[in-house]
Design a protein around this motif. Structure first.
Motif, PDB file in Angstrom:
ATOM      1  N   PHE A 151       0.854  -1.187   0.000  1.00 47.77           N
ATOM      2  CA  PHE A 151       0.000   0.000   0.000  1.00 47.77           C
ATOM      3  C   PHE A 151       0.894   1.243   0.000  1.00 47.77           C
ATOM      4  O   PHE A 151       1.859   1.333   0.754  1.00 47.77           O
ATOM      5  CB  PHE A 151      -0.875  -0.019   1.256  1.00 47.77           C
ATOM      6  CG  PHE A 151      -1.859   1.106   1.372  1.00 47.77           C
ATOM      7  CD1 PHE A 151      -3.184   0.928   1.047  1.00 47.77           C
ATOM      8  CD2 PHE A 151      -1.459   2.367   1.817  1.00 47.77           C
ATOM      9  CE1 PHE A 151      -4.099   1.966   1.165  1.00 47.77           C
ATOM     10  CE2 PHE A 151      -2.350   3.408   1.934  1.00 47.77           C
ATOM     11  CZ  PHE A 151      -3.681   3.207   1.605  1.00 47.77           C
ATOM     12  N   THR A 152       0.581   2.203  -0.861  1.00 50.64           N
ATOM     13  CA  THR A 152       1.362   3.440  -0.920  1.00 50.64           C
ATOM     14  C   THR A 152       0.689   4.504  -0.068  1.00 50.64           C
ATOM     15  O   THR A 152      -0.424   4.943  -0.368  1.00 50.64           O
ATOM     16  CB  THR A 152       1.484   3.944  -2.367  1.00 50.64           C
ATOM     17  OG1 THR A 152       2.099   2.926  -3.169  1.00 50.64           O
ATOM     18  CG2 THR A 152       2.336   5.209  -2.434  1.00 50.64           C
ATOM     19  N   CYS A 153       1.357   4.891   0.981  1.00 46.90           N
ATOM     20  CA  CYS A 153       0.796   5.914   1.866  1.00 46.90           C
ATOM     21  C   CYS A 153       0.848   7.282   1.184  1.00 46.90           C
ATOM     22  O   CYS A 153       1.739   7.557   0.379  1.00 46.90           O
ATOM     23  CB  CYS A 153       1.562   5.979   3.189  1.00 46.90           C
ATOM     24  SG  CYS A 153       1.276   4.528   4.228  1.00 46.90           S
ATOM     25  N   SER A 154      -0.113   8.111   1.521  1.00 43.86           N
ATOM     26  CA  SER A 154      -0.177   9.447   0.936  1.00 43.86           C
ATOM     27  C   SER A 154       1.071  10.243   1.292  1.00 43.86           C
ATOM     28  O   SER A 154       1.587  10.156   2.405  1.00 43.86           O
ATOM     29  CB  SER A 154      -1.412  10.188   1.455  1.00 43.86           C
ATOM     30  OG  SER A 154      -2.589   9.488   1.104  1.00 43.86           O
ATOM     31  N   ASP A 155       1.538  11.001   0.336  1.00 41.61           N
ATOM     32  CA  ASP A 155       2.706  11.850   0.542  1.00 41.61           C
ATOM     33  C   ASP A 155       2.297  13.058   1.369  1.00 41.61           C
ATOM     34  O   ASP A 155       1.381  13.791   0.995  1.00 41.61           O
ATOM     35  CB  ASP A 155       3.258  12.305  -0.813  1.00 41.61           C
ATOM     36  CG  ASP A 155       4.657  12.869  -0.692  1.00 41.61           C
ATOM     37  OD1 ASP A 155       5.233  12.790   0.408  1.00 41.61           O
ATOM     38  OD2 ASP A 155       5.172  13.391  -1.697  1.00 41.61           O
ATOM     39  N   ARG A 156       2.951  13.256   2.486  1.00 45.00           N
ATOM     40  CA  ARG A 156       2.566  14.347   3.369  1.00 45.00           C
ATOM     41  C   ARG A 156       3.216  15.657   2.933  1.00 45.00           C
ATOM     42  O   ARG A 156       4.181  16.144   3.519  1.00 45.00           O
ATOM     43  CB  ARG A 156       2.912  14.007   4.819  1.00 45.00           C
ATOM     44  CG  ARG A 156       2.053  12.864   5.333  1.00 45.00           C
ATOM     45  CD  ARG A 156       2.180  12.618   6.807  1.00 45.00           C
ATOM     46  NE  ARG A 156       1.214  11.579   7.215  1.00 45.00           N
ATOM     47  CZ  ARG A 156       1.074  11.130   8.445  1.00 45.00           C
ATOM     48  NH1 ARG A 156       1.843  11.608   9.409  1.00 45.00           N
ATOM     49  NH2 ARG A 156       0.188  10.201   8.721  1.00 45.00           N
ATOM     50  N   LYS A 157       2.665  16.185   1.872  1.00 44.03           N
ATOM     51  CA  LYS A 157       3.099  17.481   1.362  1.00 44.03           C
ATOM     52  C   LYS A 157       1.868  18.364   1.229  1.00 44.03           C
ATOM     53  O   LYS A 157       1.060  18.178   0.327  1.00 44.03           O
ATOM     54  CB  LYS A 157       3.798  17.328   0.005  1.00 44.03           C
ATOM     55  CG  LYS A 157       5.164  16.677   0.103  1.00 44.03           C
ATOM     56  CD  LYS A 157       5.858  16.669  -1.248  1.00 44.03           C
ATOM     57  CE  LYS A 157       7.249  16.057  -1.138  1.00 44.03           C
ATOM     58  NZ  LYS A 157       7.945  16.030  -2.445  1.00 44.03           N
ATOM     59  N   PRO A 158       1.699  19.315   2.136  1.00 43.18           N
ATOM     60  CA  PRO A 158       0.498  20.153   2.084  1.00 43.18           C
ATOM     61  C   PRO A 158       0.502  21.084   0.882  1.00 43.18           C
ATOM     62  O   PRO A 158       1.548  21.523   0.410  1.00 43.18           O
ATOM     63  CB  PRO A 158       0.567  20.948   3.387  1.00 43.18           C
ATOM     64  CG  PRO A 158       2.015  20.977   3.729  1.00 43.18           C
ATOM     65  CD  PRO A 158       2.584  19.684   3.246  1.00 43.18           C
ATOM     66  N   THR A 159      -0.686  21.374   0.374  1.00 48.40           N
ATOM     67  CA  THR A 159      -0.826  22.307  -0.744  1.00 48.40           C
ATOM     68  C   THR A 159      -1.872  23.350  -0.397  1.00 48.40           C
ATOM     69  O   THR A 159      -2.790  23.105   0.387  1.00 48.40           O
ATOM     70  CB  THR A 159      -1.258  21.571  -2.023  1.00 48.40           C
ATOM     71  OG1 THR A 159      -2.484  20.875  -1.765  1.00 48.40           O
ATOM     72  CG2 THR A 159      -0.207  20.571  -2.461  1.00 48.40           C
ATOM     73  N   ILE A 160      -1.753  24.524  -0.999  1.00 48.22           N
ATOM     74  CA  ILE A 160      -2.741  25.578  -0.823  1.00 48.22           C
ATOM     75  C   ILE A 160      -3.633  25.591  -2.047  1.00 48.22           C
ATOM     76  O   ILE A 160      -3.168  25.769  -3.169  1.00 48.22           O
ATOM     77  CB  ILE A 160      -2.067  26.952  -0.630  1.00 48.22           C
ATOM     78  CG1 ILE A 160      -1.285  26.954   0.680  1.00 48.22           C
ATOM     79  CG2 ILE A 160      -3.092  28.070  -0.661  1.00 48.22           C
ATOM     80  CD1 ILE A 160      -0.513  28.218   0.932  1.00 48.22           C
ATOM     81  N   ARG A 161      -4.923  25.371  -1.834  1.00 48.27           N
ATOM     82  CA  ARG A 161      -5.882  25.377  -2.930  1.00 48.27           C
ATOM     83  C   ARG A 161      -6.777  26.596  -2.806  1.00 48.27           C
ATOM     84  O   ARG A 161      -7.225  26.949  -1.715  1.00 48.27           O
ATOM     85  CB  ARG A 161      -6.749  24.107  -2.893  1.00 48.27           C
ATOM     86  CG  ARG A 161      -5.938  22.853  -3.107  1.00 48.27           C
ATOM     87  CD  ARG A 161      -6.826  21.651  -3.330  1.00 48.27           C
ATOM     88  NE  ARG A 161      -7.674  21.386  -2.166  1.00 48.27           N
ATOM     89  CZ  ARG A 161      -8.989  21.195  -2.235  1.00 48.27           C
ATOM     90  NH1 ARG A 161      -9.605  21.277  -3.392  1.00 48.27           N
ATOM     91  NH2 ARG A 161      -9.689  20.933  -1.155  1.00 48.27           N
ATOM     92  N   GLU A 162      -7.052  27.255  -3.901  1.00 42.19           N
ATOM     93  CA  GLU A 162      -7.878  28.453  -3.907  1.00 42.19           C
ATOM     94  C   GLU A 162      -9.075  28.244  -4.832  1.00 42.19           C
ATOM     95  O   GLU A 162      -8.930  27.809  -5.963  1.00 42.19           O
ATOM     96  CB  GLU A 162      -7.057  29.653  -4.377  1.00 42.19           C
ATOM     97  CG  GLU A 162      -5.837  29.929  -3.490  1.00 42.19           C
ATOM     98  CD  GLU A 162      -5.014  31.091  -3.989  1.00 42.19           C
ATOM     99  OE1 GLU A 162      -5.523  31.841  -4.837  1.00 42.19           O
ATOM    100  OE2 GLU A 162      -3.877  31.245  -3.530  1.00 42.19           O
ATOM    101  N   ASP A 163     -10.272  28.543  -4.335  1.00 42.94           N
ATOM    102  CA  ASP A 163     -11.462  28.415  -5.178  1.00 42.94           C
ATOM    103  C   ASP A 163     -12.139  29.765  -5.425  1.00 42.94           C
ATOM    104  O   ASP A 163     -13.278  29.845  -5.864  1.00 42.94           O
ATOM    105  CB  ASP A 163     -12.456  27.446  -4.547  1.00 42.94           C
ATOM    106  CG  ASP A 163     -12.989  27.929  -3.205  1.00 42.94           C
ATOM    107  OD1 ASP A 163     -12.603  29.044  -2.772  1.00 42.94           O
ATOM    108  OD2 ASP A 163     -13.798  27.208  -2.598  1.00 42.94           O
TER     109      ASP A 163
END
Length: 525
Positions: A151-163
């Motif tokens: 199982f590939t664990c999610s990469d813990r790299k936060p991103t900023i999303r703008e809507d």
């Protein structure tokens, strides 16, 4: 049988040997060689005897070589190829091609060449006087090694999303699984396919190497499915890797808020709070903590991860006393008058105002991140877009720095230990393979020895993974510029104080760039 004859000599064959009888001396050797070349079956092996016979002309019969067969067969040492040579002239071959095909087949049969005969060559591509590949063995196809996928664990790299209306500081923080979910698999090693020599002998292939699935037997099981060994979760929880083994950790999910209804939370495992933590309450977990509300938290008492990471999606208003601690990393959208302490890195999406930040490294977003006021201390590196503000609020950044040469020595020592452990584990692995090949036949004493070897193997594997974690930590420090670095992506306002190791720098004007300590001085670029 007479082969050649003129007034000076005659060449005859008897019992496969070639003889010359010179009756008149003086015939040039070079001319004789030209004559012999017209007879491909003649092989002169005794040149000195031939030379002396031509010079002396005694009329005696002198052995000078041997008669080669019309069709020669040469088999390689490994019996994987066979070649033939037709000791005839091209005109003979053209005139009697089908006859020579039969002769070639007869010679191959006499030499036991029966596999991989190149029919196309035999029928159309025979050439006089040259070695020709006439048969090729079949190379064995070695087995494939076992293939393991986890199982590939999610990469813990936060991103900023703008809507357009709201900004979200987002990341896949915890990987939830349910009982029975897939966690990994092993495609078994294959035996391979045997080959054959041109004489029909079997060549056994090398079997592919097996590999062991590494998993926590309390939370994961293996099942044979469709020719594969599949790992599946025994319980609900979160996927985690510990010392190289995949497992499912305990996971407490709070669907709403932490407050009067729940009380303070102290949990052995990971915690996900889908709401907020209300003022004055605390959350402690042995592993990861994630606060998923986008509206942020305010006035909390404490959030702490004793061995993992903390993620606060909406940020924190600390009111001067709120504490967030993580053994590894902290990820937070913003921090306002809070205390953040991490064993590894603090990652801030937008800003920190008046907060105390302490970590190995402190990072904010490259384009929007701000560090304003407070206490900001790192051991290796601080990276941010903006420091201070236009009102020139005093901001102090302190990087303790490190001894690069000592770290390199530590790395060398660690790699030596790593190599020693790998040699030990390879020896133990070979012992385990022997035991496991006769597992059903082991007596009580042998089974006890097997358990002891397995225990030693697991112990050393844990040490290896611990060494690997230390190696990664040292390598991340060595990637830092100099012996301590502060990187300013956009602007540091005046009245910013930078301290790297024992070097202090007060900025009297707006500045952009990178400061770092190296060779007992402070550098800027």
């Amino acid at each position: 049988m007479e082969i050649l004859q003129n007034e000076h000599f005659s060449i005859v064959e008897n019992g496969g040997k070639i003889y010359v009888i010179v009756t008149k001396p003086g015939y040039p050797l070079i001319l004789l060689n030209k004559l012999i070349n017209q007879y491909p079956r003649l092989a002169v092996t005794k040149f000195m005897a031939l030379k002396e016979a031509l010079e002396n002309g005694t009329g005696e019969q002198v052995e000078i070589g041997e008669l080669k067969p019309e069709v020669e067969c040469m088999i390689s040492r490994d019996y994987m190829t066979a070649k033939i040579k037709l000791n005839i002239i091209e005109s003979q071959l053209k005139e009697h091609y089908s006859e020579y095909v039969s002769k070639v087949l007869d010679v191959l049969h006499l030499n036991n060449v029966r596999e991989g005969i190149l029919v196309q060559v035999l029928q159309q591509e025979l050439i006089a006087g040259k070695e020709i590949l006439i048969a090729k063995g079949i190379e064995p196809i070695n087995g494939n090694n076992a293939i393991i996928t986890y199982f590939t664990c999610s990469d813990r790299k936060p991103t900023i999303r703008e809507d357009g209306k709201a900004d979200y500081y987002d990341m896949n923080f915890i990987d939830e699984v349910k009982k029975g979910d897939w966690l990994g698999e092993k495609i078994p090693a294959t035996s391979g396919k045997p080959g054959k020599t041109v004489t029909g002998e079997l060549i056994l292939p090398k079997k592919g190497k097996d590999k062991k699935l590494q998993y926590d037997i309390k939370t994961v099981t293996e099942i044979e499915e469709d020719g594969k060994t599949v790992l599946r979760a025994l319980v609900d929880g979160v996927v985690e890797f510990h010392n190289g083994k995949i497992g499912v950790g305990d996971h407490l999910i709070i669907e709403g808020d932490v407050g009067v209804e729940t009380g303070n939370i102290d949990f052995k495992g990971s915690i996900t709070v889908k709401g907020i933590i209300k003022e004055g309450f605390s959350v402690t977990a042995t592993k990861d903590v994630s606060i998923m509300s986008e509206i942020g938290i305010s006035g909390i008492k404490k959030i702490e991860s004793l061995s993992g990471d903390v993620f606060i999606k909406g940020g924190i208003f600390g009111k001067g006393s709120s504490v967030v601690k993580a053994a590894k990393n902290i990820f937070v959208k913003y921090s306002n008058e809070a205390i953040l302490e991490a064993g590894e890195n603090i990652n801030i999406g937008y800003y920190s105002v008046g907060s105390t930040l302490r970590a190995k490294n402190i990072f904010t977003d490259d384009q929007k991140g701000k560090l304003i006021g407070g206490v900001i201390e790192a051991r290796g590196k601080i990276r941010t877009a903006i420091i201070g503000n236009q009102m020139q609020r005093k901001t102090i950044l302190h990087v303790q720095g490190f001894d690069r040469e000592k770290l390199k020595r530590d790395l060398d020592d660690l790699l030596n230990k790593y190599r020693e452990k790998m040699l030990q584990v390879e020896k133990l692995k070979r012992k385990l393979e022997v035991f496991e090949s006769f597992l059903d036949q082991l007596n009580a004493v042998q089974h006890s020895q097997y358990i002891e070897v397995k225990r030693d193997f697991d112990k050393i594997m844990i040490e290896i993974f611990q060494l690997e974690d230390k190696r990664k930590s040292i390598m991340s420090m060595l990637e830092i510029k100099g012996e301590g670095e502060i990187s300013i992506g956009k602007i540091a306002f005046p009245d910013t104080m930078l301290k790297i190791k024992n070097f202090n720098k007060r900025l009297n004007e707006s500045t952009k760039g990178t400061f770092y300590a190296q060779n007992n001085s402070l550098h800027f670029e």
